[in-house]
Every structure is written in C-alpha cells, then in structure tokens.
Design a protein around this motif. Structure first.
Motif, PDB file in Angstrom:
ATOM      1  N   UNK A 183       0.863  -1.178   0.000  1.00 27.99           N
ATOM      2  CA  UNK A 183       0.000   0.000   0.000  1.00 27.99           C
ATOM      3  C   UNK A 183       0.899   1.228   0.000  1.00 27.99           C
ATOM      4  N   UNK A 184       0.714   2.063  -1.013  1.00 30.58           N
ATOM      5  CA  UNK A 184       1.535   3.248  -1.268  1.00 30.58           C
ATOM      6  C   UNK A 184       0.667   4.470  -0.968  1.00 30.58           C
ATOM      7  N   UNK A 185       0.988   5.174   0.118  1.00 29.78           N
ATOM      8  CA  UNK A 185       0.264   6.387   0.494  1.00 29.78           C
ATOM      9  C   UNK A 185       1.027   7.584  -0.061  1.00 29.78           C
ATOM     10  N   UNK A 186       0.325   8.421  -0.802  1.00 31.93           N
ATOM     11  CA  UNK A 186       0.974   9.574  -1.408  1.00 31.93           C
ATOM     12  C   UNK A 186      -0.008  10.698  -1.679  1.00 31.93           C
ATOM     13  N   UNK A 187       0.459  11.663  -2.450  1.00 32.80           N
ATOM     14  CA  UNK A 187      -0.377  12.773  -2.910  1.00 32.80           C
ATOM     15  C   UNK A 187      -0.057  13.027  -4.380  1.00 32.80           C
ATOM     16  N   UNK A 188      -0.963  13.700  -5.045  1.00 27.39           N
ATOM     17  CA  UNK A 188      -0.779  13.969  -6.476  1.00 27.39           C
ATOM     18  C   UNK A 188       0.318  14.996  -6.743  1.00 27.39           C
ATOM     19  N   UNK A 189       0.643  15.821  -5.767  1.00 28.76           N
ATOM     20  CA  UNK A 189       1.596  16.909  -5.973  1.00 28.76           C
ATOM     21  C   UNK A 189       3.016  16.578  -5.488  1.00 28.76           C
ATOM     22  N   UNK A 239       6.052  10.541  -7.076  1.00 25.78           N
ATOM     23  CA  UNK A 239       6.205  10.239  -8.503  1.00 25.78           C
ATOM     24  C   UNK A 239       7.477   9.413  -8.727  1.00 25.78           C
ATOM     25  N   UNK A 240       8.574   9.833  -8.098  1.00 26.50           N
ATOM     26  CA  UNK A 240       9.848   9.128  -8.250  1.00 26.50           C
ATOM     27  C   UNK A 240       9.714   7.682  -7.783  1.00 26.50           C
ATOM     28  N   UNK A 241       9.131   7.479  -6.603  1.00 30.34           N
ATOM     29  CA  UNK A 241       8.980   6.120  -6.072  1.00 30.34           C
ATOM     30  C   UNK A 241       8.051   5.284  -6.955  1.00 30.34           C
ATOM     31  N   UNK A 242       6.998   5.888  -7.478  1.00 28.85           N
ATOM     32  CA  UNK A 242       6.077   5.135  -8.341  1.00 28.85           C
ATOM     33  C   UNK A 242       6.779   4.675  -9.617  1.00 28.85           C
TER      34      UNK A 242
END
Length: 90
Positions: A11-17, A22-25
C-alpha cells in the motif's frame, strides 16, 4: 480500511503533488511491481494512518509492505532493495 498485511499487497500512500511519490512510483513501474495507491488528500482515514505512522507528520510517500515494514520517503536504492527482496521471495 484493510492493512497491507490483510490484503497481502503493498500500500503506497501519497499525494498527487508530491515529487518523491512520482519518483517512487517510477521504481514500482520499472520493476512491474503491483501496489495499491491511496491519495491521502482524498482519504481522511489514510491521512490519519500516515500521521500515526510518522509521529504526526503527513510524510509521503509512506509505503506499507505485507510483512509490516514501512518505508517513508525512501531513496531509490532502499526501495529497490526492498522490492528486490519481495521479488526474490515469490
């Protein structure tokens, strides 16, 4: 909300900004590793979980693995090592 242990999924918790998100994805994409993405700006329960895991901070990416390990804002090398362990154990 189910935990990573319950779903046997990352489970990857993040934000669009978030640039680090982005780098980890991109690391996940490059290795073709599936994960569940949760935007903490859109999910209050997820935001609260991230804050609990990070001593009150909304630090992203926060990545929870099925084995219970949590990586917070991991550098690429650390993330690659962890994902490599998961891939080799499958």
């Amino acid at each position: 909300m189910e935990s990573a242990e319950q779903t046997n999924q990352i489970v990857f918790y993040g934000t669009s900004w978030c640039g680090d998100c982005w780098r980890a994805s991109q690391v996940f994409k490059r290795l073709n590793v599936p994960y569940q993405y949760v935007d903490i700006d859109r999910d209050e329960d997820a935001a609260a979980l991230v804050q609990r895991l990070n001593r009150g901070y909304r630090s992203v990416p926060t990545i929870v693995f099925p084995d219970g390990e949590v990586l917070v804002e991991p550098p690429n090398l650390q993330l690659l090592r962890k994902l490599g362990q998961l891939i080799s154990s499958d």
